[in-house]
Every structure is written in structure tokens, then in C-alpha cells.
Design a protein around this motif. Structure first.
Motif, PDB file in Angstrom:
ATOM      1  N   VAL A 152     -16.896  10.198  35.334  1.00  0.00           N
ATOM      2  CA  VAL A 152     -17.476   9.334  35.223  1.00  0.00           C
ATOM      3  C   VAL A 152     -16.186   8.396  36.733  1.00  0.00           C
ATOM      4  O   VAL A 152     -17.692   6.993  36.959  1.00  0.00           O
ATOM      5  N   LEU A 153     -16.030   7.941  36.271  1.00  0.00           N
ATOM      6  CA  LEU A 153     -15.185   7.426  37.576  1.00  0.00           C
ATOM      7  C   LEU A 153     -15.017   6.946  38.844  1.00  0.00           C
ATOM      8  O   LEU A 153     -14.827   7.113  39.840  1.00  0.00           O
ATOM      9  N   PRO A 208     -22.383   0.884  42.759  1.00  0.00           N
ATOM     10  CA  PRO A 208     -22.985   1.036  40.980  1.00  0.00           C
ATOM     11  C   PRO A 208     -24.432  -0.422  40.768  1.00  0.00           C
ATOM     12  O   PRO A 208     -25.090  -0.146  40.347  1.00  0.00           O
ATOM     13  N   LYS A 209     -23.970  -1.261  42.001  1.00  0.00           N
ATOM     14  CA  LYS A 209     -24.802  -2.419  42.198  1.00  0.00           C
ATOM     15  C   LYS A 209     -26.704  -1.798  43.254  1.00  0.00           C
ATOM     16  O   LYS A 209     -27.560  -1.503  43.004  1.00  0.00           O
ATOM     17  N   ASP A 210     -26.347  -0.900  44.067  1.00  0.00           N
ATOM     18  CA  ASP A 210     -26.964  -0.317  44.491  1.00  0.00           C
ATOM     19  C   ASP A 210     -27.883   0.561  43.553  1.00  0.00           C
ATOM     20  O   ASP A 210     -29.112   1.096  43.972  1.00  0.00           O
ATOM     21  N   LEU A 211     -27.071   1.425  43.190  1.00  0.00           N
ATOM     22  CA  LEU A 211     -27.649   2.001  41.614  1.00  0.00           C
ATOM     23  C   LEU A 211     -28.644   1.718  41.226  1.00  0.00           C
ATOM     24  O   LEU A 211     -29.618   2.372  40.509  1.00  0.00           O
ATOM     25  N   TRP A 212     -28.011   0.433  40.458  1.00  0.00           N
ATOM     26  CA  TRP A 212     -28.523  -0.599  39.429  1.00  0.00           C
ATOM     27  C   TRP A 212     -30.148  -0.425  40.160  1.00  0.00           C
ATOM     28  O   TRP A 212     -31.004  -0.993  38.870  1.00  0.00           O
ATOM     29  N   PHE A 213     -30.038  -0.623  41.153  1.00  0.00           N
ATOM     30  CA  PHE A 213     -31.574  -0.687  41.773  1.00  0.00           C
ATOM     31  C   PHE A 213     -32.343  -0.624  42.086  1.00  0.00           C
ATOM     32  O   PHE A 213     -33.999  -0.098  42.141  1.00  0.00           O
ATOM     33  N   ASP A 217     -27.726   4.975  31.767  1.00  0.00           N
ATOM     34  CA  ASP A 217     -27.337   3.980  31.695  1.00  0.00           C
ATOM     35  C   ASP A 217     -25.586   3.649  30.910  1.00  0.00           C
ATOM     36  O   ASP A 217     -25.156   2.851  30.899  1.00  0.00           O
ATOM     37  N   GLN A 218     -25.735   4.545  29.834  1.00  0.00           N
ATOM     38  CA  GLN A 218     -24.479   4.976  29.443  1.00  0.00           C
ATOM     39  C   GLN A 218     -23.212   5.026  30.398  1.00  0.00           C
ATOM     40  O   GLN A 218     -21.795   4.383  30.298  1.00  0.00           O
ATOM     41  N   LYS A 219     -23.498   5.988  31.358  1.00  0.00           N
ATOM     42  CA  LYS A 219     -21.826   5.997  31.933  1.00  0.00           C
ATOM     43  C   LYS A 219     -22.515   5.245  33.396  1.00  0.00           C
ATOM     44  O   LYS A 219     -21.066   5.073  33.414  1.00  0.00           O
ATOM     45  N   LEU A 220     -23.348   4.709  33.155  1.00  0.00           N
ATOM     46  CA  LEU A 220     -22.982   3.155  34.371  1.00  0.00           C
ATOM     47  C   LEU A 220     -22.287   1.799  33.939  1.00  0.00           C
ATOM     48  O   LEU A 220     -21.197   1.658  34.204  1.00  0.00           O
ATOM     49  N   ARG A 221     -22.358   2.091  32.431  1.00  0.00           N
ATOM     50  CA  ARG A 221     -21.811   1.226  31.633  1.00  0.00           C
ATOM     51  C   ARG A 221     -20.543   1.645  31.207  1.00  0.00           C
ATOM     52  O   ARG A 221     -19.222   0.798  32.273  1.00  0.00           O
ATOM     53  N   PHE A 222     -20.099   2.752  31.364  1.00  0.00           N
ATOM     54  CA  PHE A 222     -19.042   3.296  31.364  1.00  0.00           C
ATOM     55  C   PHE A 222     -18.264   3.272  32.185  1.00  0.00           C
ATOM     56  O   PHE A 222     -16.767   3.158  33.073  1.00  0.00           O
ATOM     57  N   PHE A 223     -18.868   3.721  33.687  1.00  0.00           N
ATOM     58  CA  PHE A 223     -18.731   3.431  35.556  1.00  0.00           C
ATOM     59  C   PHE A 223     -17.526   2.113  35.177  1.00  0.00           C
ATOM     60  O   PHE A 223     -16.437   1.974  36.173  1.00  0.00           O
ATOM     61  N   VAL A 224     -18.748   1.244  34.873  1.00  0.00           N
ATOM     62  CA  VAL A 224     -18.141  -0.747  35.736  1.00  0.00           C
ATOM     63  C   VAL A 224     -16.947  -1.118  34.982  1.00  0.00           C
ATOM     64  O   VAL A 224     -16.180  -1.885  35.228  1.00  0.00           O
ATOM     65  N   LEU A 250     -23.087  -6.431  38.322  1.00  0.00           N
ATOM     66  CA  LEU A 250     -24.453  -6.201  38.393  1.00  0.00           C
ATOM     67  C   LEU A 250     -25.383  -6.966  37.958  1.00  0.00           C
ATOM     68  O   LEU A 250     -24.838  -8.082  37.402  1.00  0.00           O
ATOM     69  N   PRO A 251     -26.533  -7.570  38.400  1.00  0.00           N
ATOM     70  CA  PRO A 251     -27.691  -8.283  38.313  1.00  0.00           C
ATOM     71  C   PRO A 251     -27.906  -9.219  36.596  1.00  0.00           C
ATOM     72  O   PRO A 251     -27.927  -9.697  35.863  1.00  0.00           O
ATOM     73  N   SER A 252     -27.923  -7.875  35.750  1.00  0.00           N
ATOM     74  CA  SER A 252     -28.232  -8.175  34.574  1.00  0.00           C
ATOM     75  C   SER A 252     -26.760  -8.798  33.424  1.00  0.00           C
ATOM     76  O   SER A 252     -26.716  -8.406  32.611  1.00  0.00           O
TER      77      SER A 252
END
Length: 114
Positions: free
Chosen positions: A21-22, A56-61, A87-94, A105-107
Motif C-alpha cells: 500500500v506504500l 494521493p491528492k489527485d486520487l482524493w478528488f 479510504d482506509q488504504k488512502l489513510r494508511f498510505f498518507v 489532503l483537502p479534508s
């Protein structure tokens, strides 16, 4: 008699899932997996947008578009389940990647309500 000291063996073992996931490519694969069973022209546009994502910001949008696509073809609970896994994988990644931080990330800490 041998005593086990509590601080021995407490090092965190790196699991294959954590290291995978990294890499940003594994997050992109999670997007593809979330929309794999949907045949829609919007899926092609999301796929093209995924190919140009660099952070990851691009993926977030793209999360919102993915959620709308899944809920259009299934229901909101299916979309919520798939996007929450993402979301869980994004959270772990960042949180664990040395080049990114959750504040980028925006939020902020990624506390979203669907």
C-alpha cells in the motif's frame, strides 16, 4: 528459569500488505477494483484520469466521481463499502509514506461522511 521480558519481540513486523500500500500504483489498482464490474462511459473517463494521477491528492478528488458511479449502478451502501475500503488504504498510505502527510489532503485527517 527463563523470564520473558515484555520489551523483547515488540518490534512491529512489516507485512506484505503494508508495504504494497506504500506504492501509489496499488491505490490506483484499488480504484480499478472498485469499479471493475461497471460498464459505463464514465468509467473510461475515470480510468483516463487515474492514469494521470501523481499524488494521493489527485486520487482524493476522484473519490466523489467513483462514489457517484458505483451508486448509480448499484446502491449507496455498495458504493459506501467500496469507497470506505479505498479510504482506509488512502489513510494508511498518507500516514505511513515518508513523502506524504495527511495534512496535504483537502479534508485533513480524512474524516468524511458519506
Amino acid at each position: 528459569m527463563f523470564f520473558r521480558l515484555p520489551w523483547f519481540g515488540k518490534t512491529r513486523q512489516v507485512h506484505d500488505q503494508d508495504t504494497q500500500v506504500l506504492e501509489l500504483d496499488f491505490l490506483v489498482d484499488e480504484f480499478h477494483e472498485a469499479m471493475a464490474d461497471i460498464k459505463d462511459p464514465l468509467r473510461t473517463r475515470i480510468h483516463a484520469a487515474l492514469m494521470s494521477c501523481e499524488t494521493p491528492k489527485d486520487l482524493w478528488f476522484l473519490r466523489g466521481k467513483l462514489f457517484n458511479l458505483i451508486s448509480k449502478h448499484h446502491c449507496e451502501s455498495v458504493a459506501n463499502t467500496r469507497v470506505s475500503r479505498l479510504d482506509q488504504k488512502l489513510r494508511f498510505f498518507v500516514s505511513n509514506h515518508p513523502d506524504y502527510s495527511p495534512e496535504e489532503l483537502p479534508s485533513g485527517p480524512m474524516a468524511l461522511l458519506h
